[in-house]
Design a protein around this motif. Structure first.
Motif, PDB file in Angstrom:
ATOM      1  N   LEU A 130       0.826  -1.208   0.000  1.00 20.76           N
ATOM      2  CA  LEU A 130       0.000   0.000   0.000  1.00 20.76           C
ATOM      3  C   LEU A 130       0.861   1.259   0.000  1.00 20.76           C
ATOM      4  CD1 LEU A 130      -3.000   1.077   0.317  1.00 20.76           C
ATOM      5  CD2 LEU A 130      -2.352   1.444   2.694  1.00 20.76           C
ATOM      6  N   ALA A 131       1.890   1.278   0.842  1.00 18.44           N
ATOM      7  CA  ALA A 131       2.729   2.474   0.950  1.00 18.44           C
ATOM      8  C   ALA A 131       3.366   2.837  -0.387  1.00 18.44           C
ATOM      9  CB  ALA A 131       3.805   2.254   2.011  1.00 18.44           C
ATOM     10  N   LEU A 132       3.759   1.823  -1.145  1.00 15.45           N
ATOM     11  CA  LEU A 132       4.450   2.048  -2.413  1.00 15.45           C
ATOM     12  C   LEU A 132       3.503   2.162  -3.600  1.00 15.45           C
ATOM     13  CD1 LEU A 132       7.396  -0.442  -1.828  1.00 15.45           C
ATOM     14  CD2 LEU A 132       7.565   2.052  -1.955  1.00 15.45           C
ATOM     15  N   ASP A 133       2.185   2.108  -3.349  1.00 17.26           N
ATOM     16  CA  ASP A 133       1.214   2.131  -4.452  1.00 17.26           C
ATOM     17  C   ASP A 133       1.488   0.990  -5.425  1.00 17.26           C
ATOM     18  OD1 ASP A 133      -0.587   4.182  -3.860  1.00 17.26           O
ATOM     19  OD2 ASP A 133       0.792   5.717  -4.576  1.00 17.26           O
ATOM     20  N   GLY A 134       1.714  -0.204  -4.871  1.00 18.47           N
ATOM     21  CA  GLY A 134       1.973  -1.362  -5.707  1.00 18.47           C
ATOM     22  C   GLY A 134       0.708  -1.921  -6.336  1.00 18.47           C
ATOM     23  N   GLU A 135       0.905  -2.925  -7.169  1.00 27.08           N
ATOM     24  CA  GLU A 135      -0.199  -3.581  -7.863  1.00 27.08           C
ATOM     25  C   GLU A 135      -0.112  -5.086  -7.672  1.00 27.08           C
ATOM     26  OE1 GLU A 135      -0.804  -0.487 -11.606  1.00 27.08           O
ATOM     27  OE2 GLU A 135       0.427  -2.292 -11.873  1.00 27.08           O
ATOM     28  N   VAL A 136      -1.259  -5.742  -7.759  1.00 26.71           N
ATOM     29  CA  VAL A 136      -1.338  -7.195  -7.645  1.00 26.71           C
ATOM     30  C   VAL A 136      -1.839  -7.753  -8.965  1.00 26.71           C
ATOM     31  CG1 VAL A 136      -2.318  -9.139  -6.380  1.00 26.71           C
ATOM     32  CG2 VAL A 136      -1.855  -6.987  -5.185  1.00 26.71           C
ATOM     33  N   LYS A 137      -1.067  -8.667  -9.550  1.00 29.95           N
ATOM     34  CA  LYS A 137      -1.469  -9.309 -10.800  1.00 29.95           C
ATOM     35  C   LYS A 137      -2.202 -10.603 -10.467  1.00 29.95           C
ATOM     36  CE  LYS A 137       1.469  -9.161 -14.241  1.00 29.95           C
ATOM     37  NZ  LYS A 137       2.715  -9.296 -15.044  1.00 29.95           N
TER      38      LYS A 137
END
Length: 276
Positions: A130-137
């Motif tokens: 969340l902190a890094l604004d990541g994504e889940v594939k």
């Protein structure tokens, strides 16, 4: 206790795993490191009819930096990410978090994506996503889709993964030049789940992002001004109250709010000081 009976599929390819998931539907579960799922099986909190083991699928065991992002496959163990030679330079926030993720024994078996799938709000890796604004594939037998972190976590130990679907990988943005990061955590003992965990990212130009784990049902983040701004403490206090902290056996709501204010400020100040 022992788990309820289930079938076991050790998939050799991604297609085989997706086929087994599609056939099992809502009763099928992925197992990788098993550090979260196996205790739930033993306590019969989870009763899948089939477990699909993905740890022999080579395509899922890679850490791949490309185009300013890092893709981490579903089979990557936490210890592999922790020991990745480029981690500190590419994902310094994650590098700071990794020693706090469980214990060395659990990191040697647990997977990065498995921790995200478990979605414990006190865990460090969901906070990092969340902190890094990541994504889940996500991937099923019929389709692929990608979700941002703020749409992936739905509640305490609940995610947007649909029946017949699995986490294929996560994608985290690499550390841009001039960005400062910091991580701080309070727990009863090192390796325990966090009472409050704080992750801060200070980007060039003064924009700062603070993410908090261990308080709300899912990790939460807020944009804040520079700590020297007169409004900083008021905005941080407002954020602390918005998390709706509750009393439990580990800490009172009041203590958690105080930690968000004090530890959050220190974490942001450290991130700003590291900005170059």
């Amino acid at each position: 206790m022992k788990p309820a009976p289930f079938d076991y599929v050790r998939a050799e390819t991604l297609d085989e795993a997706l086929g087994a998931l599609a056939e099992g539907g809502e009763e099928a579960r992925i197992i990788a490191g098993g550090q979260s799922l196996v205790p739930m099986l033993n306590m019969r909190l989870a009763r899948p009819s089939v477990l699909v083991d993905v740890m022999r699928i080579d395509a899922l065991s890679k850490i791949e930096p490309k185009n300013g992002r890092v893709e981490i496959g579903a089979g990557v163990r936490q210890v592999a990410l922790e020991r990745w030679a480029a981690l500190a330079g590419t994902l310094p926030l994650v590098a700071a978090m990794m020693p706090w993720v469980g214990h060395a024994q659990t990191r040697s078996r647990g997977t990065v994506c498995g921790s995200l799938a478990h979605a414990d709000p006190s865990a460090e890796l969901p906070l990092a996503l969340l902190a890094l604004d990541g994504e889940v594939k996500l991937r099923s037998k019929r389709a692929k889709r990608t979700l941002p972190a703020n749409e992936f976590f739905l509640g305490m130990m609940a995610t947007a993964v649909a029946p017949g679907e699995m986490i294929e990988a996560i994608v985290l943005p690499a550390h841009p030049m001039g960005t400062g990061t910091a991580f701080r955590e309070v727990a009863r003992r090192h390796g325990d789940y966090a009472i409050v965990a704080c992750a801060a990212i200070a980007r060039p130009g003064g924009a700062t992002r603070l993410a908090i784990g261990g308080v709300a049902d899912v990790p939460q983040a807020v944009a804040l001004p520079d700590p020297s701004d007169p409004d900083f403490d008021d905005q941080l206090n407002e954020f602390a109250w918005s998390l709706n902290a509750r009393d439990d056996l580990h800490a009172s709501a009041r203590y958690r709010r105080d930690l968000v204010r004090t530890l959050g400020r220190r974490t942001v100040e450290e991130a700003v000081a590291c900005r170059s």
